[in-house]
Design an enzyme around this catalytic site. Structure first.
Site, mmCIF file in Angstrom:
data_model
loop_
_atom_site.group_PDB
_atom_site.id
_atom_site.type_symbol
_atom_site.label_atom_id
_atom_site.label_comp_id
_atom_site.label_asym_id
_atom_site.label_seq_id
_atom_site.Cartn_x
_atom_site.Cartn_y
_atom_site.Cartn_z
ATOM 1 N N HIS A 34 0.870 -1.174 0.000
ATOM 2 C CA HIS A 34 0.000 0.000 0.000
ATOM 3 C C HIS A 34 0.916 1.235 0.000
ATOM 4 O O HIS A 34 2.154 1.105 -0.001
ATOM 5 C CB HIS A 34 -0.952 -0.011 1.198
ATOM 6 C CG HIS A 34 -0.280 -0.266 2.512
ATOM 7 N ND1 HIS A 34 0.610 0.614 3.086
ATOM 8 C CD2 HIS A 34 -0.334 -1.330 3.353
ATOM 9 C CE1 HIS A 34 1.042 0.131 4.229
ATOM 10 N NE2 HIS A 34 0.507 -1.061 4.423
ATOM 11 N N HIS A 37 3.974 1.331 2.370
ATOM 12 C CA HIS A 37 5.159 0.596 1.904
ATOM 13 C C HIS A 37 5.927 1.422 0.871
ATOM 14 O O HIS A 37 7.147 1.511 0.891
ATOM 15 C CB HIS A 37 4.753 -0.715 1.211
ATOM 16 C CG HIS A 37 4.174 -1.764 2.106
ATOM 17 N ND1 HIS A 37 2.872 -2.187 1.994
ATOM 18 C CD2 HIS A 37 4.727 -2.489 3.104
ATOM 19 C CE1 HIS A 37 2.645 -3.131 2.889
ATOM 20 N NE2 HIS A 37 3.745 -3.340 3.586
ATOM 21 N N GLY A 147 8.220 1.263 9.327
ATOM 22 C CA GLY A 147 7.144 2.217 9.591
ATOM 23 C C GLY A 147 6.851 2.315 11.084
ATOM 24 O O GLY A 147 6.990 1.341 11.826
ATOM 25 N N LYS A 149 3.972 2.733 12.415
ATOM 26 C CA LYS A 149 2.694 2.142 12.845
ATOM 27 C C LYS A 149 2.977 0.950 13.762
ATOM 28 O O LYS A 149 2.316 0.754 14.760
ATOM 29 C CB LYS A 149 1.847 1.696 11.659
ATOM 30 C CG LYS A 149 0.498 1.155 12.142
ATOM 31 C CD LYS A 149 -0.435 0.866 11.020
ATOM 32 C CE LYS A 149 -0.132 -0.436 10.358
ATOM 33 N NZ LYS A 149 -0.501 -1.622 11.145
ATOM 34 N N GLN A 153 7.539 -2.931 17.132
ATOM 35 C CA GLN A 153 8.456 -3.637 16.218
ATOM 36 C C GLN A 153 9.691 -2.777 15.937
ATOM 37 O O GLN A 153 10.829 -3.260 15.932
ATOM 38 C CB GLN A 153 7.720 -3.954 14.920
ATOM 39 C CG GLN A 153 8.617 -4.379 13.772
ATOM 40 C CD GLN A 153 7.830 -4.873 12.584
ATOM 41 O OE1 GLN A 153 7.325 -5.982 12.612
ATOM 42 N NE2 GLN A 153 7.699 -4.076 11.537
ATOM 43 N N SER A 185 -2.680 -0.520 6.288
ATOM 44 C CA SER A 185 -2.242 -1.858 6.697
ATOM 45 C C SER A 185 -2.742 -2.844 5.649
ATOM 46 O O SER A 185 -3.857 -2.683 5.132
ATOM 47 C CB SER A 185 -2.861 -2.211 8.048
ATOM 48 O OG SER A 185 -2.788 -3.603 8.278
ATOM 49 N N ARG A 187 -3.774 -5.619 6.284
ATOM 50 C CA ARG A 187 -4.919 -6.314 6.895
ATOM 51 C C ARG A 187 -6.224 -5.522 6.737
ATOM 52 O O ARG A 187 -7.295 -6.070 7.000
ATOM 53 C CB ARG A 187 -4.645 -6.600 8.369
ATOM 54 C CG ARG A 187 -3.592 -7.691 8.572
ATOM 55 C CD ARG A 187 -3.536 -8.171 10.015
ATOM 56 N NE ARG A 187 -2.737 -9.375 10.138
ATOM 57 C CZ ARG A 187 -1.459 -9.406 10.545
ATOM 58 N NH1 ARG A 187 -0.843 -8.292 10.858
ATOM 59 N NH2 ARG A 187 -0.811 -10.555 10.626
#
Ligand code: PAF
Length: 281
Positions: A34, A37, A147, A149, A153, A185, A187
């Site tokens: 998306h 990325h 990222g 978001k 991580q 995302s 997802r």
């Protein structure tokens, strides 16, 4: 743009780039690109001579009841998008190439992996850290792009890079949002139209939290309780966690006397979404 599938091919390409004195930028992804990325790839394009994007749905970061099998994949579409922003190489290995028979080495970043998403996804960050270290060893990047978001991580990968003396700069990139505010995302494609509308509660909750701070709320507990109440007004939302944490240590904070990260994980229908913001105190 080349699409490479094996370690051997990557090794040859990276060795030639290094001999030619080229800098390498790595964008690790699980594909189904998306605009978020693509923003990482565009930054990598500006900063480096060679841009490598890995597309690998990493089995070791999914729990047994999670969506590894159904995670969206579309290599042809991804290749077209990556090429349009000037990516040089997509590295798309098979699970067997990354984790051959007998594989048994994992990386555990103890401090940052237990709370937040780590609490409801045991083993997730062990899988993330392991695959990120492997991808960095395979592609030898000067810079790797992540990222914000996935804030936890990012902190896990930064800690690993510092602790294991990796010669790579971890570049954090801002959250990319849809025009109505939903954090991008892969997802999001799981959401039906009603769920897609309901998912906006995450971004609205982050904005609500900032308003509470602007109005003078200083207790992190009060903030948390009021944000939980706010999200609970959305019938399709089921809260996993709402936490105000220190941006550096990820420890939960009691008093909002310095900037904090407000991190959310909320299930909308069957889709677990995360989002966060830096609360300005
Ligand atoms: O953020 C992701 O897409 C993944 O966790 C990553 C960093 C590519 C590791 O598999």
């Amino acid at each position: 743009m080349q699409i490479l599938h094996t370690l051997d091919e990557m090794h040859k390409l990276v060795s030639a780039a290094r001999r030619g004195g080229k800098s390498i930028g790595l964008v690790p992804t699980m594909g189904f690109f998306h605009a978020g990325h693509l923003s990482l790839m565009q930054q990598a394009r500006k900063d480096n001579d060679l841009v490598v994007v890995s597309v690998f749905v990493n089995p070791t970061q999914f729990g047994p009841s999670e969506d590894f099998k159904t995670y969206p994949r579309d290599m042809d579409h991804d290749a077209r998008l990556a090429e349009s922003v000037g990516v040089d190489v997509i590295f798309n290995p098979s699970p067997e190439e990354m984790y051959p028979e007998g594989y048994s080495t994992y990386v555990e970043v103890e401090r940052f992996s237990k709370g937040l998403c780590g609490a409801s996804r045991p083993g997730h960050f062990r899988g993330v850290a392991t695959v990120c270290l492997k991808l960095m060893n395979i592609t030898g990047p000067d810079r790797a792009y992540f990222g914000m978001k996935d804030y936890q991580q990012l902190r896990v990968v930064q800690r690993m890079a510092a602790d294991l003396n990796l010669c790579v700069q971890i570049v954090p990139m801002p959250i990319f949002r849809e025009p109505d505010g939903l954090a991008m995302s892969s997802r999001n494609t799981y959401l039906n139209p009603a769920e897609r509308r309901a998912a906006l509660i995450l971004k609205k909750a982050l904005e609500y939290a900032q308003r509470l701070i602007d109005e003078g709320v200083t207790s992190a507990d009060e903030l948390r309780i009021r944000v939980v109440e706010f999200i609970s007004t959305e019938p399709l939302a089921q809260i996993d966690y709402v936490e105000a944490v220190d941006p550096d240590t990820l420890d939960c904070i009691k008093t909002l006397d310095h900037n904090a990260v407000l991190a959310l994980a909320v299930k909308i229908g069957n889709t677990r979404l995360i989002d966060n913001t830096i609360l300005k105190v």
